[in-house]
Design an enzyme around this catalytic site. Structure first.
Site, PDB file in Angstrom:
ATOM      1  N   THR A 177      -3.205  27.991 -38.823  1.00  0.00           N
ATOM      2  CA  THR A 177      -1.884  27.416 -39.092  1.00  0.00           C
ATOM      3  C   THR A 177      -1.040  28.537 -39.678  1.00  0.00           C
ATOM      4  O   THR A 177      -1.567  29.409 -40.370  1.00  0.00           O
ATOM      5  CB  THR A 177      -1.977  26.258 -40.098  1.00  0.00           C
ATOM      6  OG1 THR A 177      -2.542  26.774 -41.311  1.00  0.00           O
ATOM      7  CG2 THR A 177      -2.851  25.141 -39.591  1.00  0.00           C
ATOM      8  N   GLU A 323      -2.852  22.088 -35.264  1.00  0.00           N
ATOM      9  CA  GLU A 323      -3.983  21.151 -35.282  1.00  0.00           C
ATOM     10  C   GLU A 323      -3.987  20.224 -34.070  1.00  0.00           C
ATOM     11  O   GLU A 323      -4.962  19.526 -33.832  1.00  0.00           O
ATOM     12  CB  GLU A 323      -3.929  20.281 -36.555  1.00  0.00           C
ATOM     13  CG  GLU A 323      -4.141  21.028 -37.864  1.00  0.00           C
ATOM     14  CD  GLU A 323      -2.861  21.614 -38.447  1.00  0.00           C
ATOM     15  OE1 GLU A 323      -1.902  21.874 -37.683  1.00  0.00           O
ATOM     16  OE2 GLU A 323      -2.806  21.815 -39.680  1.00  0.00           O
TER      17      GLU A 323
HETATM   18  P1  ADP Z   1       3.117  25.440 -39.914  1.00  0.00           P
HETATM   19  O1  ADP Z   1       2.641  24.117 -40.461  1.00  0.00           O
HETATM   20  O2  ADP Z   1       2.600  26.563 -40.695  1.00  0.00           O
HETATM   21  O3  ADP Z   1       4.589  25.498 -39.652  1.00  0.00           O
HETATM   22  P2  ADP Z   1       2.643  24.838 -37.137  1.00  0.00           P
HETATM   23  O4  ADP Z   1       3.235  25.841 -36.266  1.00  0.00           O
HETATM   24  O5  ADP Z   1       1.361  24.233 -36.760  1.00  0.00           O
HETATM   25  O6  ADP Z   1       2.415  25.551 -38.513  1.00  0.00           O
HETATM   26  O7  ADP Z   1       3.740  23.748 -37.368  1.00  0.00           O
HETATM   27  C1  ADP Z   1       3.581  22.369 -37.256  1.00  0.00           C
HETATM   28  C2  ADP Z   1       4.731  21.687 -37.937  1.00  0.00           C
HETATM   29  O8  ADP Z   1       5.972  22.094 -37.387  1.00  0.00           O
HETATM   30  C3  ADP Z   1       4.732  20.193 -37.800  1.00  0.00           C
HETATM   31  O9  ADP Z   1       3.875  19.593 -38.723  1.00  0.00           O
HETATM   32  C4  ADP Z   1       6.195  19.856 -38.066  1.00  0.00           C
HETATM   33  O10 ADP Z   1       6.475  19.801 -39.455  1.00  0.00           O
HETATM   34  C5  ADP Z   1       6.918  21.038 -37.483  1.00  0.00           C
HETATM   35  N1  ADP Z   1       7.425  20.703 -36.152  1.00  0.00           N
HETATM   36  C6  ADP Z   1       6.886  20.999 -34.960  1.00  0.00           C
HETATM   37  N2  ADP Z   1       7.651  20.528 -33.952  1.00  0.00           N
HETATM   38  C7  ADP Z   1       8.701  19.907 -34.516  1.00  0.00           C
HETATM   39  C8  ADP Z   1       9.847  19.203 -34.016  1.00  0.00           C
HETATM   40  N3  ADP Z   1      10.078  19.060 -32.725  1.00  0.00           N
HETATM   41  N4  ADP Z   1      10.709  18.687 -34.922  1.00  0.00           N
HETATM   42  C9  ADP Z   1      10.501  18.827 -36.235  1.00  0.00           C
HETATM   43  N5  ADP Z   1       9.461  19.483 -36.769  1.00  0.00           N
HETATM   44  C10 ADP Z   1       8.563  20.008 -35.926  1.00  0.00           C
END
Ligand code: ADP
Length: 531
Positions: A177, A323
């Site tokens: 992550t 995840e």
């Molecule tokens: P990190 O948690 O470190 O940012 P990730 O890249 O796995 O790592 O990010 C997942 C998170 O990104 C999600 O839990 C959400 O909060 C945010 N996210 C992903 N896609 C969207 C979206 N379309 N709109 C809003 N938030 C989003």
């Protein structure tokens, strides 16, 4: 046990063989650091990936071993995407935008044995090693200097060595992550989870990839496997255009025009930059009509969707996490709403959408599942065959519920169409006088103001209210705007106590390694704000 159907394991060799056999001449284009373009094909990429697999086997890499990459998006990275899992090993895509200490921590946590690295990233590699990372071998793509050459490693591969027979539960890849809200944690994808994710993500109502596409993955291959797009493209036989390290809007737009790109993917901040260039130079770039742009990683502001429609580009909003492999939901306008008014349609497209097949999703609060009233909010829980069941090392088991759902940490509402709308991350919610304020909702509204380019809202300690919202705002070039105007703009849309007490106008908003607003840093900066 008898079965009426053949027992064919869902393993990556299936996609590799398909691309090699049925799409041999489809092009893979890579932009190099000197900005030149090189061209290869699926036939050559997969043949080289198989060589890589044999070479890794000959080098003593065994089933389940980790092999890391520290690379931009290009054809050799695609070779690693196939070659490492075909060797029975696990591809670990290191995020080159992280701090060297963090990269070293992640590489050691994963137990990476071999590293494949771009020559232009050797200065970073040196820092990672100085931060304590150790690899048994380092293979350099490009000018290798005193290091071992990736090309020589491939050439020395035994011509006949058999590749291991893969099982669908074998581990295929690992990603960490990006640590937006805490220490990076490792997630491991299996062959089965990857194949199922690839199948479903390609569908018309998901990311909609086909052989007729020319795909530009701007999302880095070290960010959740570029959202699975390299595997999806190979499965359907789409042309791929890799941007390398040149991610500035003019370079991307030029590539989109010359390589006839039909579909691209990246985080909103990339598209905000592209929108600004298109606004400044309308008609300058001769793009294919109706380019689709997959946007996720953070919320796509509604205004951005409208702006791109004006330029004839269609933004597709998707949500997911490391995840979740990552595709969880996609926002596709239901057919019944084709004739609805613009306000309804845009509002729906700006939501995160509905879950894709095989993904079970619920929004829960202390009273159970929230009603589809678009008012009550709760945490998004998710379950499915490509949702991770644990972190490497078994960290934070409390992220999973007793009935097997993953707690995403994202807060959402759900409407009568079943579309979720993310309002915030739990970690970013602002608590003011005992009431919650959703920072993302304020940001998205602010980014709908004509003078605002970007906005991030954070909670700042307050002696009376415990926290109050502060908005950091980047204005569009040449725009003048005062805090009072933004305050009035928000006051018509939100309860009075939601409106930020402070607006600070800044040049840039700090970004995470994945291009999201880095709120932890903003909170540090404004920790001692005098109200
Ligand atoms: P990190 O948690 O470190 O940012 P990730 O890249 O796995 O790592 O990010 C997942 C998170 O990104 C999600 O839990 C959400 O909060 C945010 N996210 C992903 N896609 C969207 C979206 N379309 N709109 C809003 N938030 C989003």
């Amino acid at each position: 046990m008898s079965s009426t159907m053949m027992d064919v394991p869902l393993t990556l060799d299936w996609i590799a063989d398909r691309a090699e056999r049925w799409f041999p001449d489809v092009e893979i284009v890579s932009r190099r650091p000197d900005k030149s373009l090189t061209r290869t094909t699926y036939a050559r990429v997969i043949a080289r990936a198989k060589r890589l697999a044999r070479a890794l086997g000959a080098a003593g890499i065994k089933r389940g071993d980790r092999v890391a990459t520290l690379m931009w998006n290009h054809a050799e990275h695609l070779e690693a995407y196939f070659g490492i899992p075909l060797a029975g090993a696990v591809i670990h895509t290191l995020n080159l935008r992280l701090h060297p200490d963090e990269i070293a921590y992640i590489a050691m946590d994963a137990g990476d044995r071999i590293l494949i690295v771009d020559d232009v990233l050797l200065p970073l590699y040196d820092k990672v090693v100085a931060s304590g990372a150790k690899f048994e071998r380092v293979l350099v793509v490009g000018s290798h200097g005193e290091h071992e050459s990736y090309e020589a490693f491939l050439e020395a591969a035994p011509a006949t060595r058999a590749l291991p027979r893969l099982a669908e539960t074998d581990e295929l890849g690992t990603c960490y992550t990006s640590g937006t809200t805490g220490r990076p944690k490792g997630v491991v994808y299996s062959h089965r989870s990857t194949l199922l994710h690839t199948l479903v993500a390609a569908m018309p109502d998901s990311l909609s990839l086909s052989h007729a596409d020319s795909l530009l993955p701007v999302v880095p291959m070290f960010h959740v496997n570029a959202w699975g797009l390299p595997y999806i493209a190979a499965m359907v036989g789409a042309k791929v255009v890799f941007p390398g390290c040149h991610l500035d809007p003019p370079s991307l737009l030029e590539l989109m025009a010359t390589e006839r790109v039909t579909i691209a993917a990246g985080v909103p901040t990339i598209w905000i930059g592209i929108r600004d260039v298109l606004d400044a130079k309308p008609g300058h770039y001769k793009l294919v009509p109706n380019v689709r742009m997959i946007v996720g990683g953070s919320a796509a502001p509604e205004q951005l969707i409208r702006d791109f429609d004006r330029h004839g580009l269609t933004l597709i909003h998707a949500w997911g996490m490391t995840e979740t492999s990552p595709i969880g939901t996609v926002s596709r306008l239901p057919a019944a709403l084709e004739g609805a008014d613009d306000a309804t349609k845009y509002a729906l497209r700006a939501r995160q959408g509905r879950p894709v097949p095989f993904v079970e999703l619920r929004v829960r609060n202390e009273n159970g599942d929230v009603p589809a009233d678009d008012t009550t909010s709760g945490e998004v829980h998710i379950r499915g065959p490509w949702i991770s069941a644990s972190y490497v090392g078994g960290h934070t088991p409390e992220r999973w519920t007793d009935d097997g759902f993953f707690r995403t940490g994202d807060v959402a509402r759900i409407d009568k169409h079943g579309f979720i709308k993310l309002t915030d991350r739990i970690a970013d919610l602002i608590k003011s006088g005992g009431e919650w304020i959703a920072s993302q909702e304020l940001e998205n509204a602010l980014m709908g103001h004509p003078a605002v380019r970007e906005a991030a809202v954070i909670g700042v300690p307050h002696p009376k209210w415990s926290e109050r919202p502060l908005a950091a705002v980047v204005l569009k070039d040449g725009q003048l705007c005062v805090a009072d105007e933004l305050r009035t703009f928000l006051a018509s849309r939100f309860p009075k106590f939601w409106v930020p007490d402070a607006f600070v106008f800044v040049e840039t908003i700090p970004r995470t390694s994945a291009g999201k607003f880095k709120k932890t840093e903003l909170r540090d900066t404004y920790r001692d704000w005098k109200w």
